[in-house]
Design a protein around this motif. Structure first.
Motif, PDB file in Angstrom:
ATOM      1  N   SER A  97      61.038  42.187  43.736  1.00  0.00           N
ATOM      2  CA  SER A  97      59.826  42.924  43.399  1.00  0.00           C
ATOM      3  C   SER A  97      58.982  42.165  42.386  1.00  0.00           C
ATOM      4  CB  SER A  97      60.195  44.306  42.851  1.00  0.00           C
ATOM      5  OG  SER A  97      59.050  45.079  42.626  1.00  0.00           O
ATOM      6  N   VAL A  98      59.633  41.566  41.400  1.00  0.00           N
ATOM      7  CA  VAL A  98      58.903  40.766  40.415  1.00  0.00           C
ATOM      8  C   VAL A  98      58.222  39.576  41.098  1.00  0.00           C
ATOM      9  CG1 VAL A  98      59.127  39.309  38.382  1.00  0.00           C
ATOM     10  CG2 VAL A  98      60.383  41.454  38.497  1.00  0.00           C
ATOM     11  N   GLY A  99      58.959  38.910  41.975  1.00  0.00           N
ATOM     12  CA  GLY A  99      58.386  37.785  42.702  1.00  0.00           C
ATOM     13  C   GLY A  99      57.213  38.207  43.573  1.00  0.00           C
ATOM     14  N   LEU A 100      57.342  39.360  44.227  1.00  0.00           N
ATOM     15  CA  LEU A 100      56.257  39.861  45.072  1.00  0.00           C
ATOM     16  C   LEU A 100      55.025  40.185  44.242  1.00  0.00           C
ATOM     17  CD1 LEU A 100      55.294  40.797  47.862  1.00  0.00           C
ATOM     18  CD2 LEU A 100      56.270  43.045  47.353  1.00  0.00           C
ATOM     19  N   MET A 101      55.215  40.773  43.074  1.00  0.00           N
ATOM     20  CA  MET A 101      54.080  41.082  42.207  1.00  0.00           C
ATOM     21  C   MET A 101      53.325  39.809  41.828  1.00  0.00           C
ATOM     22  SD  MET A 101      54.020  42.813  38.408  1.00  0.00           S
ATOM     23  CE  MET A 101      54.814  41.358  37.715  1.00  0.00           C
ATOM     24  N   ILE A 102      54.061  38.786  41.442  1.00  0.00           N
ATOM     25  CA  ILE A 102      53.430  37.514  41.069  1.00  0.00           C
ATOM     26  C   ILE A 102      52.698  36.916  42.265  1.00  0.00           C
ATOM     27  CG2 ILE A 102      53.878  35.156  40.304  1.00  0.00           C
ATOM     28  CD1 ILE A 102      56.284  36.294  38.739  1.00  0.00           C
ATOM     29  N   LEU A 103      53.332  36.974  43.441  1.00  0.00           N
ATOM     30  CA  LEU A 103      52.718  36.440  44.657  1.00  0.00           C
ATOM     31  C   LEU A 103      51.407  37.152  44.982  1.00  0.00           C
ATOM     32  CD1 LEU A 103      52.817  34.690  47.235  1.00  0.00           C
ATOM     33  CD2 LEU A 103      54.183  36.507  48.287  1.00  0.00           C
ATOM     34  N   MET A 104      51.420  38.479  44.944  1.00  0.00           N
ATOM     35  CA  MET A 104      50.226  39.250  45.298  1.00  0.00           C
ATOM     36  C   MET A 104      49.091  39.017  44.302  1.00  0.00           C
ATOM     37  SD  MET A 104      51.971  42.859  46.543  1.00  0.00           S
ATOM     38  CE  MET A 104      50.392  43.657  46.926  1.00  0.00           C
ATOM     39  N   GLU A 105      49.417  38.986  43.018  1.00  0.00           N
ATOM     40  CA  GLU A 105      48.369  38.777  42.023  1.00  0.00           C
ATOM     41  C   GLU A 105      47.804  37.369  42.094  1.00  0.00           C
ATOM     42  OE1 GLU A 105      49.425  39.973  38.113  1.00  0.00           O
ATOM     43  OE2 GLU A 105      49.483  42.098  38.636  1.00  0.00           O
ATOM     44  N   ASP A 106      48.652  36.373  42.348  1.00  0.00           N
ATOM     45  CA  ASP A 106      48.150  35.010  42.482  1.00  0.00           C
ATOM     46  C   ASP A 106      47.312  34.853  43.748  1.00  0.00           C
ATOM     47  OD1 ASP A 106      49.211  34.157  40.130  1.00  0.00           O
ATOM     48  OD2 ASP A 106      50.943  33.133  40.983  1.00  0.00           O
ATOM     49  N   ALA A 107      47.698  35.570  44.816  1.00  0.00           N
ATOM     50  CA  ALA A 107      46.895  35.526  46.044  1.00  0.00           C
ATOM     51  C   ALA A 107      45.501  36.096  45.785  1.00  0.00           C
ATOM     52  CB  ALA A 107      47.592  36.311  47.152  1.00  0.00           C
ATOM     53  N   ILE A 108      45.428  37.197  45.033  1.00  0.00           N
ATOM     54  CA  ILE A 108      44.127  37.770  44.681  1.00  0.00           C
ATOM     55  C   ILE A 108      43.325  36.788  43.843  1.00  0.00           C
ATOM     56  CG2 ILE A 108      43.012  39.578  43.312  1.00  0.00           C
ATOM     57  CD1 ILE A 108      45.283  41.452  44.165  1.00  0.00           C
ATOM     58  N   ARG A 109      43.994  36.129  42.923  1.00  0.00           N
ATOM     59  CA  ARG A 109      43.309  35.161  42.046  1.00  0.00           C
ATOM     60  C   ARG A 109      42.781  33.973  42.851  1.00  0.00           C
ATOM     61  NH1 ARG A 109      46.877  35.209  38.610  1.00  0.00           N
ATOM     62  NH2 ARG A 109      45.878  36.486  37.016  1.00  0.00           N
ATOM     63  N   ILE A 110      43.558  33.502  43.823  1.00  0.00           N
ATOM     64  CA  ILE A 110      43.127  32.362  44.641  1.00  0.00           C
ATOM     65  C   ILE A 110      41.926  32.738  45.510  1.00  0.00           C
ATOM     66  CG2 ILE A 110      43.812  30.889  46.578  1.00  0.00           C
ATOM     67  CD1 ILE A 110      46.658  30.919  45.366  1.00  0.00           C
ATOM     68  N   VAL A 111      41.973  33.923  46.089  1.00  0.00           N
ATOM     69  CA  VAL A 111      40.914  34.341  47.013  1.00  0.00           C
ATOM     70  C   VAL A 111      39.635  34.724  46.279  1.00  0.00           C
ATOM     71  CG1 VAL A 111      40.243  36.044  48.759  1.00  0.00           C
ATOM     72  CG2 VAL A 111      42.560  35.071  48.776  1.00  0.00           C
ATOM     73  N   PHE A 112      39.757  35.476  45.187  1.00  0.00           N
ATOM     74  CA  PHE A 112      38.568  36.038  44.535  1.00  0.00           C
ATOM     75  C   PHE A 112      38.244  35.408  43.186  1.00  0.00           C
ATOM     76  CE2 PHE A 112      40.347  39.494  47.190  1.00  0.00           C
ATOM     77  CZ  PHE A 112      39.272  39.659  48.048  1.00  0.00           C
ATOM     78  N   GLY A 113      39.125  34.544  42.695  1.00  0.00           N
ATOM     79  CA  GLY A 113      38.856  33.875  41.431  1.00  0.00           C
ATOM     80  C   GLY A 113      39.331  34.671  40.228  1.00  0.00           C
ATOM     81  N   ASN A 114      39.226  34.050  39.057  1.00  0.00           N
ATOM     82  CA  ASN A 114      39.709  34.668  37.827  1.00  0.00           C
ATOM     83  C   ASN A 114      38.698  35.595  37.167  1.00  0.00           C
ATOM     84  OD1 ASN A 114      42.357  33.547  37.529  1.00  0.00           O
ATOM     85  ND2 ASN A 114      41.415  31.571  37.032  1.00  0.00           N
ATOM     86  N   LEU A 115      37.434  35.490  37.561  1.00  0.00           N
ATOM     87  CA  LEU A 115      36.388  36.190  36.826  1.00  0.00           C
ATOM     88  C   LEU A 115      36.266  37.666  37.183  1.00  0.00           C
ATOM     89  CD1 LEU A 115      33.597  33.461  36.819  1.00  0.00           C
ATOM     90  CD2 LEU A 115      35.298  33.988  35.062  1.00  0.00           C
ATOM     91  N   GLY A 116      36.844  38.080  38.294  1.00  0.00           N
ATOM     92  CA  GLY A 116      36.800  39.486  38.655  1.00  0.00           C
ATOM     93  C   GLY A 116      35.518  39.867  39.381  1.00  0.00           C
TER      94      GLY A 116
END
Length: 289
Positions: A97-116
């Motif tokens: 679950s911890v690994g999945l959380m990191i994966l999902m958040e990094d995927a969001i960061r890669i696709v949409f960037g860090n700025l939100g």
């Protein structure tokens, strides 16, 4: 009146913690899994709400779509991650679950960037209501009423629906429930769908309140929800609800009286440590479902 406004604000944020914590409690109570990736589902729903609302120009489309996607994400996580690990020790599922959380958040960061991202139009953001001499934000009122409606509807669903009876039977005795024809796997899917939908509702409402979403936004809310389910007693829904509202109120007053000592987000950690020291079984000892 000022202190009453603080209490109301605390209940508003506590209701958001309750949506997250009840979802976590549902999953832990049935499957004994600390679903850390719940925070990433919350973030995903918030992003979907902003993207779909901006694309369609309608929050009434963006909000339901984001909650539906959150529910579907919960079912997929259960089937692809947790079901294959059902025979393994709970620690294995926690690590996954911890690994999945990191994966999902990094995927969001890669696709949409860090700025939100932000809503192009959020007409509710600065609207206020005068209620019994108090001034509260319209969004805060919507948040509290939405959380109350969702949780009340869920309580009625569990108490009176046939599916709710099957859920409670599975929780009490999975083997016996199976022998009476209850599809345990389906109940697990339903559990994740409902719990994740709750996270989706919270994600949409927090996104509206902040008018901003960013990849790490689920981390703080997620750790507070984990703290709440420990405060209330693991697997105890009544305790999770009480703990959520109590934490919200304590945070609200703490930001005024403890601002020179503690950050708002640190208060949850302090409350958790204090309760674990004084009452490690949680605020509500008897398990409730």
């Amino acid at each position: 009146m000022y202190y009453l406004e603080l209490a109301v604000q605390g209940l508003v944020f506590g209701s958001m913690y309750a949506l997250m914590a009840i979802g976590l409690t549902l999953i832990y109570g049935l499957m004994r899994i600390l679903h850390v990736a719940h925070a990433a589902v919350f973030t995903t729903a918030a992003y979907v709400a902003v993207i779909v609302t901006n694309a369609t120009g309608s929050l009434w489309i963006g909000a339901p779509v984001s909650v539906l996607i959150a529910a579907c994400a919960g079912v997929l996580i259960n089937r692809l991650v947790y079901q294959p690990l059902a025979s393994r020790p709970p620690l294995v599922a926690l690590i996954a679950s911890v690994g999945l959380m990191i994966l999902m958040e990094d995927a969001i960061r890669i696709v949409f960037g860090n700025l939100g991202l932000s809503f192009d139009d959020n007409p509710w953001l600065y609207e206020t209501l005068d209620l019994a001499g108090m001034t509260i934000g319209l969004l805060q009122a919507v948040m509290f009423l939405s959380a109350t409606a969702v949780l009340t509807g869920f309580a009625a669903f569990i108490a009176f629906s046939r599916t709710g009876v099957a859920w409670r039977a599975t929780l009490a005795n999975p083997q016996m429930a199976t022998s009476f024809g209850v599809d345990v796997a389906r109940v697990h899917d339903m559990n994740f769908a409902i719990g994740s939908a709750f996270a989706g509702v919270a994600g949409v409402l927090i996104a509206l309140l902040n008018n901003y979403v960013e990849p790490g936004m689920g981390m703080v809310v997620g750790y507070k929800a984990l703290a709440v389910i420990v405060l209330g007693g693991l697997g105890n829904m009544a305790g999770a609800l009480i703990g959520s509202l109590l934490l919200g109120v304590v945070e609200s007053f703490g930001t005024i009286f403890l601002t020179d000592v503690l950050d708002r987000d640190a208060i949850a950690a302090v409350c958790l440590v204090v309760v674990l020291m004084l009452r490690p079984q949680g605020l509500v000892w008897r398990r409730a479902v």
